[in-house]
Design an enzyme around this catalytic site. Structure first.
Site, PDB file in Angstrom:
ATOM      1  N   HIS A   4       0.862  -1.160   0.007  1.00  0.00           N
ATOM      2  CA  HIS A   4      -0.135  -0.269  -0.437  1.00  0.00           C
ATOM      3  C   HIS A   4       1.253   1.244  -0.334  1.00  0.00           C
ATOM      4  O   HIS A   4       0.371   2.247  -0.532  1.00  0.00           O
ATOM      5  CB  HIS A   4      -1.227   0.156   1.388  1.00  0.00           C
ATOM      6  CG  HIS A   4      -1.835   1.389   0.577  1.00  0.00           C
ATOM      7  ND1 HIS A   4      -2.946   1.173   0.983  1.00  0.00           N
ATOM      8  CD2 HIS A   4      -1.622   2.555   1.601  1.00  0.00           C
ATOM      9  CE1 HIS A   4      -3.809   2.468   0.755  1.00  0.00           C
ATOM     10  NE2 HIS A   4      -2.925   3.206   1.561  1.00  0.00           N
ATOM     11  N   GLU A   5       1.901   1.203   0.568  1.00  0.00           N
ATOM     12  CA  GLU A   5       3.032   2.778   1.409  1.00  0.00           C
ATOM     13  C   GLU A   5       3.168   2.309  -0.444  1.00  0.00           C
ATOM     14  O   GLU A   5       4.231   3.798  -0.723  1.00  0.00           O
ATOM     15  CB  GLU A   5       4.054   2.414   1.912  1.00  0.00           C
ATOM     16  CG  GLU A   5       2.674   2.278   3.788  1.00  0.00           C
ATOM     17  CD  GLU A   5       1.768   3.568   3.726  1.00  0.00           C
ATOM     18  OE1 GLU A   5       2.534   4.524   3.014  1.00  0.00           O
ATOM     19  OE2 GLU A   5       0.736   3.359   4.991  1.00  0.00           O
ATOM     20  N   HIS A  26       1.948   4.627  -2.541  1.00  0.00           N
ATOM     21  CA  HIS A  26       2.071   6.079  -2.472  1.00  0.00           C
ATOM     22  C   HIS A  26       3.498   6.621  -3.455  1.00  0.00           C
ATOM     23  O   HIS A  26       3.492   7.753  -4.259  1.00  0.00           O
ATOM     24  CB  HIS A  26       2.523   6.259  -1.186  1.00  0.00           C
ATOM     25  CG  HIS A  26       1.088   6.150  -0.789  1.00  0.00           C
ATOM     26  ND1 HIS A  26      -0.587   7.115  -1.344  1.00  0.00           N
ATOM     27  CD2 HIS A  26      -0.324   5.731   0.213  1.00  0.00           C
ATOM     28  CE1 HIS A  26      -1.584   6.973  -0.625  1.00  0.00           C
ATOM     29  NE2 HIS A  26      -0.777   5.975   0.511  1.00  0.00           N
ATOM     30  N   GLU A  47      -5.259   8.227  -2.347  1.00  0.00           N
ATOM     31  CA  GLU A  47      -5.414   6.537  -2.433  1.00  0.00           C
ATOM     32  C   GLU A  47      -5.368   5.198  -3.352  1.00  0.00           C
ATOM     33  O   GLU A  47      -5.283   4.217  -2.735  1.00  0.00           O
ATOM     34  CB  GLU A  47      -6.342   6.639  -0.930  1.00  0.00           C
ATOM     35  CG  GLU A  47      -6.242   7.428   0.221  1.00  0.00           C
ATOM     36  CD  GLU A  47      -4.701   6.473   0.594  1.00  0.00           C
ATOM     37  OE1 GLU A  47      -4.021   5.687   0.693  1.00  0.00           O
ATOM     38  OE2 GLU A  47      -3.835   7.301   1.451  1.00  0.00           O
TER      39      GLU A  47
END
Length: 788
Positions: free
Chosen positions: A583-584, A587, A612
């Protein structure tokens, strides 16, 4: 008065399709001058994701995504004063933070950042450079040369970007340092610099000269000739200036500035209390050893005098996320779970008063600027546009998951009655993690403690998976580099080594060349930010003078499972932790792969309810069978994860998903109500009253006496914007199903994702980017199907 008509320039047709998001979307990206650093927080509902990051509306510096290199204000007719000013500054900056090339990299590879005291020197230097640029704009404005030609107008925009770049280059480095450095001296120095620059940013936000220079651009006859990105940055800059009252009479403007200062202080205090809100408490060691061995707790948690006493049956436990979450998820002891839950969710009682003050000050700020509420002010430039559309979206999501949610909760209640007895009562807040985990394990045929998945997921495996992902999708190589001593922030004062080193990876492409640098700081330590977050240390942007590209630098700061002696140097992870890490990583890819002219629009500096999307999309890879075979290799044998385990793991993904969604709906509605219009009875209703009521209305378990929301950092970062997590999950699910579900490592779809979305950061309308990738309007079908 504050809804500037120029925003319409960026408008595009609203979404429309069967089960679409047509009534919920806006074409306007988020404001780009939001005061503070960029730290992309991760969902507090899912696993251990949370945040204490903030994005506060301020002008001229969106330190949500910073930069650190030099910028050039290009020459052009009518702009000689600005050009001369910049060249004079550039000749003085060989030792400054914005020097691109240096043989002596400091902390985060920032030249000149070699010791704690350098933060104040660099902050002073950045302010001085900005003052020179401000003087240049003032002179140019007096001479009416800020927008008297097309090139002059564009150059003015780059000057404004330069100012933002100078400040961001220091304040974002300070934010990462004060959040993650192992040395208290470094953290204190970074915090001091952060405070000084925060005050300076407030001064910039109220600089009428900067605002007037910008208005000459947006009202010039050359504005229509600009590119979409140039128009977008100009409009958003002006819009954000006006959201902070720059257009108001002097007395009102000063009052707005004063309130903004109060808001900033309260936001900082709220986050500081979360960071410092660690609690230690003793429990019987026999009650925790089935989940966390006593010797591990002793190694990682300071023990009380009682627990250190010879023969003591006690052990000290902390509210640290990696410990508390493990106990809540895996302990079969309901008394222990309750104790842990209550300790964690009463750790920051002082934040209740802080939150009350923050709500009041934000409301005053919004009404002073002509808005009915802070939520209205915040949402006017997001995809959702206004609070009404947010509530429509949340109501739609609730309708879709209501039946599934009730069925799932009945399953938990049945399981609790079977395990704890018929008289054990209803499902409590501290029961949900344990029983959802237990039923998922049972459904997948796994033991829940020792199963075939265990030992297959490690940091190294995940890192190799990342390399495969970017290679196959984008043709990018991730090359690990050795860190110099000065770059590292994982060493405390006088320390010479560390068991869990920071990793550094450079992104390279055969045609595009170097793309940027990624740091990984993945494991817990004393004084470190306690959750998972993406920090932008430097944004990318094109340097006008040389045509070179300022390469972005980002850091992923996580608190994954530490390495234990029995597995040597391997860092074993749960599958949940793999998901958090990817998930990170989503980004990070957004930051590293964007290529914008302006740092204001670089990477994650896009609509807050859109950013997101990329992180949720990339985390989907860890649920794909093909990709699980890549990252799922046993740390001892090297054998791939069994096919039966892959099938079971995938089958468990959406089990009890409706519970998670329903909980997120509660949090999002709480966020909207908290920052919505304040009724006359506002003084008599507390935030805890609202939080409790919404849980009851949505039948979500609530623990009386707790105040989970006092640790809800998103109220600072995403105040009135928490709905964006669900909102972006809808987009991510649609992209995954349309583009990657059949072939997750498809080069054609990867190139499309990069060139049509990631490349543009916040420089294009999110709706247009979604249509370009999907070939149609976005739909909610894929996300809704995952719940049902």
């Amino acid at each position: 008065m504050l809804r500037h008509n120029a925003v319409a320039i960026l408008a595009s047709p609203s979404l429309g399709a069967q089960r679409s998001l047509s009534s919920l979307s806006s074409p306007v990206a988020s404001p780009i001058f939001q005061y503070r650093w960029l730290r992309i927080p991760c969902c507090a509902v899912k696993k251990t994701r949370s945040n204490t990051s903030r994005s506060f509306s301020r002008l001229l510096v969106d330190t949500r995504s910073t930069t650190i290199a030099s910028a050039y204000v290009g020459g052009g007719n009518g702009c000689s004063i600005i050009g001369r000013c910049w060249r004079a500054i550039q000749t003085q900056s060989s030792d400054g933070i914005n020097t691109i090339k240096s043989n002596h990299p400091g902390l985060f590879t920032i030249p000149g950042l070699d010791q704690p005291s350098d933060f104040l020197r660099l902050a002073s230097k950045a302010s001085s450079k900005c003052n020179s640029l401000r003087s240049a704009l003032s002179s140019s404005l007096d001479n009416e040369t800020t927008a008297n030609t097309a090139s002059a107008a564009i150059e003015t925009l780059h000057i404004l970007d330069d100012i933002s770049n100078e400040i961001c280059s220091v304040i974002d480095a300070a934010e990462l340092c004060r959040s993650a450095h192992a040395s208290a001296k470094w953290r204190d120095a970074a915090n001091d610099a952060f405070g000084i620059l925060s005050d300076y940013i407030a001064e910039l936000n109220g600089d009428i000269i900067l605002y007037r220079a910008l208005v000459t651009v947006t009202t010039s006859p050359y504005f229509a000739q600009m590119t979409e990105e140039e128009q977008r940055v100009a409009v958003l800059l002006q819009h954000e200036f006006e959201r902070d009252g720059i257009h108001l009479p002097f007395e009102e403007r000063e009052r707005v500035r004063e309130v903004i200062g109060h808001v900033t202080q309260l936001e900082g205090l709220f986050n500081q209390n979360i960071t410092n809100g660690r609690k230690l408490f003793d429990v019987d060691s026999s009650r925790v050893e089935a989940v966390v061995p006593k010797h591990i707790l002793i190694d990682h948690v300071p023990q009380s005098e009682e627990s250190k006493r010879f023969g003591s049956s006690k052990v000290t436990v902390s509210t640290d996320a990696h410990i508390a979450n493990s106990l809540l998820k895996y302990s079969a002891d309901p008394i222990l779970r309750r104790e842990v839950y209550m300790e964690v969710n009463t750790a920051c009682p002082q934040n209740l008063d802080v939150l009350d003050g923050l709500v009041a000050q934000r409301h005053d700020l919004a009404t002073m600027l002509g808005f009915s509420s802070y939520a209205e002010r915040f949402l006017q430039d997001k995809m959702a546009r206004n609070p009404q559309n947010v509530f429509i979206f949340l109501d739609q999501m609730r309708q879709h998951c209501e039946r599934r949610y009730k069925a799932d909760m009945e399953m938990l209640a049945t399981a609790k009655a079977q395990i704890e007895g018929v008289g054990s009562g209803p499902i409590e807040a501290w029961d949900v993690p344990f029983y959802t985990g237990a039923l998922k394990a049972k459904k997948s045929g796994q033991d829940g403690d020792i199963n075939e998945v265990g030992g297959h997921f490690t940091v190294e495996n995940c890192l190799e998976g990342m390399k495969v992902l970017v290679r196959d999708l984008f043709g990018i190589r991730m090359v690990e580099k050795e860190l110099s001593a000065g770059e590292r922030w994982d060493l405390a004062d006088d320390a010479t080594d560390t068991y869990q080193p920071i990793r550094k990876l450079e992104f390279l492409h055969d045609e595009e060349g170097p793309l940027g640098t990624l740091y990984l700081d993945l494991h817990p330590r004393e004084g470190k930010y306690a959750h998972a977050a993406h920090f932008t240390v430097r944004c990318g942007r094109k340097i006008q003078d040389s045509g070179e590209y300022q390469l972005p630098i980002v850091a992923l700061v996580c608190n994954l499972s530490p390495a234990y002696a029995n597995v040597g140097s391997n860092f074993l992870l749960s599958h949940s932790e793999c998901e958090t890490l990817y998930h990170e990583f989503g980004h990070a890819l957004h930051s590293l792969l964007s290529r914008t002219k302006f740092q204001h629009l670089s990477g994650t500096r896009a609509a807050m309810d859109f950013i997101e999307t990329h992180s949720h999309l990339i985390e989907s890879f860890v649920w794909d069978p093909t990709f699980l075979r890549i990252i799922g290799k046993h740390y001892m044998t090297g054998q791939s994860i069994p096919e039966s385990s892959i099938s079971s793991l995938i089958a468990s993904r959406n089990a009890f998903r409706a519970i998670e969604v329903q909980t997120q709906i509660v949090y999002a509605r709480f966020d909207q109500e908290l920052f919505g219009p304040r009724p006359r009875s506002a003084s008599s209703r507390t935030s805890t009253d609202i939080f409790s009521r919404l849980h009851m209305e949505h039948s979500v378990p609530y623990a009386e006496g707790s105040h989970w929301h006092s640790r809800f950092g998103h109220l600072v970062t995403y105040g009135a914007g928490y709905y964006g997590y669900l909102y972006s999950q809808v987009f991510a699910a649609d992209i995954w199903q349309q583009c990657f579900s059949a072939n997750p490592l498809c080069t054609v779809e990867g190139a499309k994702l990069w060139k049509k979305i990631l490349l543009h950061g916040g420089a294009k309308d999110p709706n247009a980017m979604l249509r370009a990738v999907l070939g149609r309007e976005p739909r909610v079908n894929s996300f809704v199907d995952s719940i049902l």
